[in-house]
Write an enzyme that holds these catalytic residues in place. Structure first.
Site, short mmCIF file in Angstrom:
data_model
loop_
_atom_site.label_atom_id
_atom_site.label_comp_id
_atom_site.label_asym_id
_atom_site.label_seq_id
_atom_site.Cartn_x
_atom_site.Cartn_y
_atom_site.Cartn_z
N PHE A 24 0.85 -1.20 0.00
CA PHE A 24 0.00 0.00 0.00
C PHE A 24 0.88 1.24 0.00
CE2 PHE A 24 -2.38 3.36 2.27
CZ PHE A 24 -3.44 3.48 1.39
N GLY A 25 0.66 2.12 -0.98
CA GLY A 25 1.38 3.38 -1.06
C GLY A 25 0.46 4.54 -0.78
N TYR A 26 0.89 5.46 0.08
CA TYR A 26 0.07 6.61 0.47
C TYR A 26 0.76 7.95 0.18
CZ TYR A 26 3.11 6.18 4.55
OH TYR A 26 4.21 6.06 5.37
N GLY A 27 2.01 7.90 -0.27
CA GLY A 27 2.76 9.11 -0.58
C GLY A 27 3.29 9.03 -2.00
N SER A 28 4.61 9.08 -2.13
CA SER A 28 5.21 9.04 -3.48
C SER A 28 4.93 7.73 -4.19
CB SER A 28 6.71 9.30 -3.41
OG SER A 28 7.35 8.29 -2.65
N GLU A 99 12.67 3.01 0.83
CA GLU A 99 11.95 3.43 2.04
C GLU A 99 12.79 3.23 3.31
OE1 GLU A 99 9.04 4.95 1.60
OE2 GLU A 99 9.10 4.51 -0.55
#
Length: 189
Positions: A24-28, A99
């Protein structure tokens, strides 16, 4: 905790036994998928909200002048939308490096947007106990920090502006992101 979390992630979350993993990606990760994936779809997680409270020593800033990037903060009742990617476990060689600045992998429940269903997935979280954590500040102060920061991945302002546009493209609202974007745009004029 050190801000370089590569070894810790490998030790705490071995993934070799899995055929694939949802990330799950929430930024870049919403707008910059620089890794191979089998499929991608919009998703959300509950109980978390985005905050520009994490320092970036390696992408949007430098060790001497870290930029500000997102992490997730627990918030009962909150909903955070983003993109989910189905990847093979070997993809985490790249992702753990990308990350590494204070982020740990954590399993969480992903809910699909626009279709029924859910699945377990991984998300990278940077908690307050990592060396790169910057913590809360006013929208204006965060925007000023972002406006003056840059690193090997480019200006910190690009991170914020691309994220805000990606959220709009998904028809998603995020008061924190959009409030800081508004302050940043004033500074950039």
């Amino acid at each position: 905790m050190s801000h370089n979390t590569i070894a810790l992630n490998k030790q705490q979350q071995p993934l070799d036994h899995l055929d694939s993993v949802w990330l799950f990606g929430y930024g870049s990760l919403i707008y910059k998928a620089d890794f191979p994936y089998m499929q991608c779809k919009p998703a959300c997680i509950y109980g978390w909200q985005r905050r520009f409270w994490q320092g970036s020593h390696d992408h949007r800033g430098t060790p001497q002048a870290p930029g500000r990037v997102l992490t997730l903060i627990e918030a009962p009742g909150a909903r955070c939308a983003g993109m989910a990617y189905e990847v093979t476990p070997d993809t985490f060689e790249h992702l753990d490096h990308r990350e590494k600045n204070g982020y740990l992998r954590v399993f969480t429940e992903l809910h699909w947007l626009g279709e029924p269903g859910q699945t377990q997935g991984l998300v990278y979280l940077a908690s307050a106990d990592n060396e790169a954590y910057l913590g809360p500040d006013t929208d204006a102060a965060i925007a000023a920090h972002i406006a003056s920061s840059a690193g090997p991945s480019g200006p910190n302002s690009d991170y914020l502006l691309q994220l805000a546009q990606a959220l709009r493209d998904m028809d998603e609202q995020d008061e924190h992101v959009f409030a800081i974007e508004q302050q940043l745009l004033k500074l950039l004029k």
